[in-house]
Design an enzyme around this catalytic site. Structure first.
Site, PDB file in Angstrom:
ATOM      1  N   TYR A   1     -11.150  -7.592   9.019  1.00  0.00           N
ATOM      2  CA  TYR A   1     -10.152  -6.561   9.317  1.00  0.00           C
ATOM      3  C   TYR A   1     -10.592  -5.179   8.857  1.00  0.00           C
ATOM      4  O   TYR A   1      -9.790  -4.417   8.320  1.00  0.00           O
ATOM      5  CB  TYR A   1      -8.805  -6.928   8.669  1.00  0.00           C
TER       6      TYR A   1
ATOM      7  N   TYR B   1       2.725 -14.612  13.645  1.00  0.00           N
ATOM      8  CA  TYR B   1       1.318 -14.694  13.254  1.00  0.00           C
ATOM      9  C   TYR B   1       1.062 -16.091  12.701  1.00  0.00           C
ATOM     10  O   TYR B   1       1.760 -16.542  11.790  1.00  0.00           O
ATOM     11  CB  TYR B   1       0.955 -13.647  12.190  1.00  0.00           C
TER      12      TYR B   1
ATOM     13  N   ASP C   1       5.310 -23.447  10.001  1.00  0.00           N
ATOM     14  CA  ASP C   1       4.092 -22.890   9.425  1.00  0.00           C
ATOM     15  C   ASP C   1       4.467 -22.254   8.081  1.00  0.00           C
ATOM     16  O   ASP C   1       4.897 -21.112   8.023  1.00  0.00           O
ATOM     17  CB  ASP C   1       3.499 -21.859  10.388  1.00  0.00           C
TER      18      ASP C   1
ATOM     19  N   LYS D   1      -3.043 -21.162   1.736  1.00  0.00           N
ATOM     20  CA  LYS D   1      -2.806 -20.052   0.807  1.00  0.00           C
ATOM     21  C   LYS D   1      -2.423 -20.506  -0.607  1.00  0.00           C
ATOM     22  O   LYS D   1      -3.289 -20.875  -1.375  1.00  0.00           O
ATOM     23  CB  LYS D   1      -1.785 -19.085   1.414  1.00  0.00           C
TER      24      LYS D   1
HETATM   25  C1  LIG Z   1      -2.274 -16.305   6.695  1.00  0.00           C
HETATM   26  C2  LIG Z   1      -1.509 -17.137   7.635  1.00  0.00           C
HETATM   27  C3  LIG Z   1      -2.154 -18.075   8.463  1.00  0.00           C
HETATM   28  C4  LIG Z   1      -3.648 -18.205   8.525  1.00  0.00           C
HETATM   29  O1  LIG Z   1      -4.192 -18.657   7.337  1.00  0.00           O
HETATM   30  P1  LIG Z   1      -5.748 -18.382   7.040  1.00  0.00           P
HETATM   31  O2  LIG Z   1      -6.042 -19.202   5.841  1.00  0.00           O
HETATM   32  O3  LIG Z   1      -5.880 -16.913   6.804  1.00  0.00           O
HETATM   33  O4  LIG Z   1      -6.505 -18.833   8.243  1.00  0.00           O
HETATM   34  C5  LIG Z   1      -1.365 -18.883   9.258  1.00  0.00           C
HETATM   35  N1  LIG Z   1      -0.030 -18.769   9.260  1.00  0.00           N
HETATM   36  C6  LIG Z   1       0.626 -17.880   8.489  1.00  0.00           C
HETATM   37  C7  LIG Z   1       2.108 -17.836   8.516  1.00  0.00           C
HETATM   38  C8  LIG Z   1      -0.094 -17.029   7.651  1.00  0.00           C
HETATM   39  O5  LIG Z   1       0.553 -16.109   6.924  1.00  0.00           O
END
Ligand SMILES: *Cc1c(COP(=O)(O)O)cnc(C)c1O
Length: 423
Positions: free
Chosen positions: A17, A144, A238, A267
């Protein structure tokens, strides 16, 4: 090799980015502790965005560091097809106890995007395996879900995805529900479920992170999930960003009465120490892949699937998650954020102040802006000059801190935001 690290970096590294032509030299971090990142000169920065939403308990936490070290001396990695190991099994057992009781199976990968890819492929193949293929996915506008192709496809189309738009599969987008549009959104979802072959509905539960920390109501999401269930469409939560306390409860889905079929985690899963992804699903989803017919197998996997170092540090992180001060810190930060949001929302330059749990976002009223706006760049630079890492999303400044952040450091972040508004 005497050259400073940032200069050496600028000759060999391509950063995420980042427009490499105009980017400032990166800040070289040599160590970190608690909520602070320290540069070569020993200058400390408050990591107010948990290093891209990953860190939970603070940097270089000794309990997590020693878990990795111990595991590295025992078993660092092994293939996860035909083989298994204790950290992967224990993590599944322990995390399942915190998930909705309908979640039954763990599929490991190694980041948030892959956790989403796995979820989407599971949902498509779930239908395919029952000889009633479904080809559509429903997602929220402004969503996202990651940067790989499938994850990009179910996210908002933007300048970021434009070069790839010919390759992204078609997705049905619906608006995020609000008090005003809720009935219309429900109706729109119903029409799509009735008229299309919808495999899955994927959503960021209760907070759309990258969109600028846009929040919506549990009751609304409950109603949309219920509609999907009535049409045998799988729902995918997600929780990659929202998981592990960010929204005030351990998971955003803990606010829901309707539970998803599939969940994605990454994460905060490892406390922010290692790359790890998990996609969990219900027994119903899992059982659709059990067959004498070998073509019904889920043919997906990554080299580092279920990496023992990552699983062991995720277990160490769970040790801390299960301690009482974990929720106490979340509640403390939530209370501070709530007071700040109330205070700052009356500022004439604030469009809206949103908060949920440990996340607070201040939308600066500044006409139309985007990720590319110069406002964003000058905000980012201002906060860095205050030794605070805050990375605005366009005109939205948000704080999403590690839970060890002190009230004093939180106050510094709030003050910096107020000062920049007054400038
Ligand atoms: C950051 C994020 C992703 C992607 O995760 P990465 O480990 O960066 O590939 C997917 N979904 C959500 C909601 C996110 O915030």
């Amino acid at each position: 090799m005497n050259e400073n690290l940032a200069v050496r970096d600028s000759k060999v590294i391509w950063h995420p980015y980042t427009q490499m032509l105009s980017a400032d030299l990166p800040i070289a971090i040599v160590r970190a502790e608690g909520a602070y990142l320290y540069d070569e000169a020993g200058k400390g920065y408050i990591d107010a965005i948990s290093s891209w939403w990953t860190n939970l308990h603070g940097h270089a936490h000794p309990h997590l560091a020693s878990a990795i070290s111990t595991q590295a001396h025992t078993l660092e990695h092994c293939i996860f097809a035909g083989f298994t190991h204790a950290p992967a099994v224990r993590l599944a057992e322990r995390l399942l106890a915190h998930l909705p009781p309908t979640q039954a199976r763990f599929f490991y990968s190694d980041n948030g995007s892959t956790a989403v890819e796995v979820a989407l492929k599971m949902a498509f193949q779930y239908a395919y395996n029952q000889a009633k293929p479904r080809t559509k996915v429903i997602a929220f506008e402004n969503a996202y879900h990651g940067d790989t192709f499938g994850a990009m496809a179910v996210g908002a189309r933007s300048a970021f995805t434009a070069p790839f738009s010919p390759f992204l599969f078609e997705v049905e987008f619906i608006p995020l529900p609000t008090q005003d549009n809720f009935e219309a959104v429900k109706q729109l979802l119903l029409e799509k479920l009735q008229n299309k072959e919808v495999a899955s509905f994927i959503f960021e539960p209760l907070v759309q992170g990258t969109a600028g920390m846009l929040t919506y109501l549990p009751a609304h999401l409950d109603a949309l999930i219920a509609l999907c269930k009535a049409h045998d469409t799988l729902t995918i939560a997600d929780e990659v960003m929202t998981g592990f306390g960010r929204t005030g409860k351990l998971f955003a889905t803990d606010y829901l009465t309707q539970k998803p079929d599939i969940m994605c985690f990454s994460k905060g899963l490892t406390g922010g120490f290692m790359a790890l992804g998990v996609t969990t699903c219900t027994a119903k989803v899992y059982e659709a892949f059990l067959s004498e017919d070998r073509y019904k197998t889920f043919f997906h996997g990554h080299s580092y699937t279920g990496n023992p170092l990552a699983c062991s540090v995720a277990l160490a992180s769970l040790d801390l998650v299960e301690k009482s001060d974990f929720q106490q810190n979340i509640d403390r930060i939530t209370a501070q954020h709530t007071a700040f949001a109330k205070h700052i929302s009356t500022h004439p330059r604030v469009g809206q102040a949103r908060h949920m749990g440990t996340i607070v976002a201040v939308e600066i009223a500044a006409g139309k802006t985007s990720y590319f706006s110069s406002l964003r760049d000058s905000l980012y630079a201002f906060f860095l000059s205050r030794q605070i890492l805050l990375r605005p999303l366009g005109n939205v400044v948000y704080i999403l801190p590690p839970y060890c952040i002190t009230d004093e450091d939180l106050a510094k972040c709030y003050q910096a935001i107020e000062d920049v508004l007054n400038k």
